[in-house]
Design an enzyme around this catalytic site. Structure first.
Site, PDB file in Angstrom:
ATOM      1  N   HIS A 111       0.817  -1.204   0.000  1.00  0.00           N
ATOM      2  CA  HIS A 111       0.000   0.000   0.000  1.00  0.00           C
ATOM      3  C   HIS A 111       0.860   1.269   0.000  1.00  0.00           C
ATOM      4  CE1 HIS A 111      -4.217   1.132   0.201  1.00  0.00           C
ATOM      5  NE2 HIS A 111      -3.890   2.162   0.941  1.00  0.00           N
ATOM      6  N   ASP A 170      -7.467   3.985   8.888  1.00  0.00           N
ATOM      7  CA  ASP A 170      -8.801   3.968   8.275  1.00  0.00           C
ATOM      8  C   ASP A 170      -9.024   2.721   7.426  1.00  0.00           C
ATOM      9  OD1 ASP A 170      -9.551   6.354   9.423  1.00  0.00           O
ATOM     10  OD2 ASP A 170      -8.960   7.567   7.711  1.00  0.00           O
ATOM     11  N   GLU A 285     -12.641  12.734  13.178  1.00  0.00           N
ATOM     12  CA  GLU A 285     -11.979  13.057  11.917  1.00  0.00           C
ATOM     13  C   GLU A 285     -12.782  14.161  11.229  1.00  0.00           C
ATOM     14  OE1 GLU A 285     -10.757  10.156   9.123  1.00  0.00           O
ATOM     15  OE2 GLU A 285      -9.608   8.943  10.563  1.00  0.00           O
TER      16      GLU A 285
END
Length: 540
Positions: A111, A170, A285
């Protein structure tokens, strides 16, 4: 002729063996030629491994999530144990003394954004193949987990005994070792700190091939170096992660703001509430809507239900830059009757646009795994495996309003290529002994431009990779020119001077740790922090 036939009959076993050997040599000639190009690779084929090294199908480790940089490795190790990892690194470390340029990169779920987990011409370690299992200690409130396990796998294992890790990212389809090598942040970080501050012990393979365990009290220097160390000092093969009782369900709330000052004041007040004795949200957030043609086109449809008291169209927000504050309140089944009252009380102190409250109720797992749900939808549309020119910045509190005026309301105005996250964190929840760096102010903001480029977009078009990367450069130029004191999260630098500026006062210590734990600079070359020391030529 008869004598030759008799000889063949008498020596048939030897002849068959010779034919077999010749056939194997012919079939392997391609591999031999490949290894001849790679100094040291031939010796790696002789390692006694539980897993194996693939020198053929190396394209699988040549790209990453960013889909921007391609770097073909010489081989890919699929380890079955920490001994495999240590054996490979030890061998390459020894080869480096004779002139080999082989390097090693640990690859989790790939990632990374700009080749950070790549090793061009080197060996990439597929950490996902080393599944060491997960051991959960319910009484001790911790879990021992392999560095190659995904966070979603750790979550599922801990939920079986009613526990869960405290701090998250997340997206849960990331490896434990991968996020701990960076920091690991999400909306829980204001309370619990990043993931790197919620670890008790590590098992690490250093750049010399040594397998060491470490903690705050044992091999503390290595422990602090590796956490947030961008893979420069060792490969995390096991971690002991702190746990807490897992809630059953979550109230997920979003509210809207049109005034940035009010939005940030409310965010800062929420993360500054005392931890003990006062009710507060569990996750905070936010995100920016810079191209608002109506909320329905920008928000997930799950937030529009008959329970929402106000129709979206009545908010009249078209054409305005908006800010969304996103919060959750976790609860147990037995507290269901009280949770709505608690949410109402918490919202009463906020100053959002009247009527802009959108709320949903879902399981704890559904909330934590929310991004994966979106991933599945994007994959079906062919919009997941595309270039991701992401930019993640940590902006000091004192500069966030200047950043809003120049970036959100100017550079990014009228763009719509992906989420723009913004939320504050408390610096006192980070451990300054660790490698990870943050702005020096007590409160700083994580700003994440999580944008995707369309392959079908014309070159230079508003959704093209070139256009989005140009915007990123304009933002970075602005921050540098104005002396904003911004730090990159998941940094993407390419020169030593940039890295020195990034680490600031930690640079000398960072360099000393490199010399101690990876003196040949063979680990994580894709970060482009350290150059390889010059060596004498090595013969195969």
């Amino acid at each position: 002729m008869e004598n030759q036939v008799n000889w063949l009959i008498e020596n048939r076993t030897s002849v068959l063996v010779l034919i077999f050997v010749i056939a194997r040599l012919i079939s392997a000639v391609g591999l031999t030629l490949d290894l001849a190009v790679c100094k040291g690779c031939l010796s790696l084929t002789m390692l006694d491994l539980e897993g194996h090294i693939d020198f053929h199908n190396t394209q699988v480790a040549a790209t990453d999530f960013g889909n921007h940089k391609t770097a073909l490795p010489a081989g890919v190790l699929y380890p079955r144990s920490v001994a495999d990892v240590a054996s490979l690194v030890t061998s390459i470390y020894k080869l480096s003394g004779g002139g080999s340029n082989l390097t090693v990169a640990a690859r989790g779920h790939a990632h990374s954004l700009n080749g950070q987990a790549q090793a061009e011409g080197g060996i990439v370690i597929n950490m996902g193949s080393m599944k060491g299992g997960i051991r959960v200690d319910k009484k001790g409130m911790y879990a021992e987990v392999s560095g190659g396990e995904l966070w979603i796998e750790l979550l599922n294992a801990t939920l079986e005994v009613g526990l869960a890790p405290k701090s998250w990212t997340d997206y849960l389809y990331l490896t434990v070792g991968g996020t701990l090598s960076n920091a690991g942040v999400s909306g829980q970080a204001f309370r619990h700190g990043p993931q790197i501050t919620n670890v008790y012990h590590l098992e690490v393979v250093t750049g010399k091939g040594d397998v060491l365990t470490c903690s705050k009290h044992h091999n503390a220097q290595l422990f602090h170096a590796v956490l947030g160390g961008l893979g420069q000092f060792g490969i995390i093969t096991k971690a002991t992660v702190a746990l807490e009782p897992a809630p059953h369900r979550v109230k997920w709330i979003r509210v809207l703001y049109s005034d940035f000052k009010t939005f940030t004041q409310d965010q800062e007040n929420l993360i500054s509430r005392p931890e003990e004795g006062e009710l507060t949200f569990d996750y905070v957030e936010g995100f920016v809507i810079v191209n608002n043609g109506g909320l329905l086109s920008n928000w997930r449809s799950s937030f529009f239900s008959p329970q929402n008291p106000v129709k979206v169209s009545s908010l009249n927000t078209t054409g305005r830059v908006l800010y969304c504050l996103e919060m959750t309140l976790n609860y147990m089944h037995e507290n269901f009757d009280k949770v709505d009252e608690d949410v109402t009380w918490l919202l009463s102190s906020l100053h959002f646009i009247p009527g802009s409250v959108f709320m949903t109720d879902l399981s704890y797992v559904e909330f934590l795994d929310r991004v994966h749900t979106s991933e599945i939808k994007l994959q079906k549309q062919g919009l997941w495996d595309v270039p991701h020119p992401w930019l993640n910045l940590m902006v000091p509190k004192s500069k966030i309003h200047e950043f809003d005026a120049r970036v959100f309301k100017d550079i990014l105005r009228n763009t719509s290529s992906g989420p723009i996250l913004i939320y504050p964190m408390n610096r006192n929840k980070w451990d300054d002994k660790m490698s990870a760096v943050t702005p020096e102010e007590d409160i700083f903001y994580l700003v994440g431009l999580l944008r995707s480029a369309l392959r079908s977009e014309r070159r230079g078009g508003p959704n093209s990779e070139e256009f989005l990367r140009d915007q990123n450069e304009r933002i970075l130029d602005f921050c540098n020119r104005e002396g904003m004191g911004v730090k990159q999260y998941l940094p993407q630098y390419s020169t030593e001077s940039e890295w020195k500026k990034h680490f600031g006062g930690k640079w000398n210590r960072f360099s000393e740790w490199k010399a101690t734990y990876d003196p040949s600079a063979i680990l994580a070359p894709g970060q482009r922090i350290f150059s390889r020391p010059a060596r004498s030529p090595l013969a195969l």
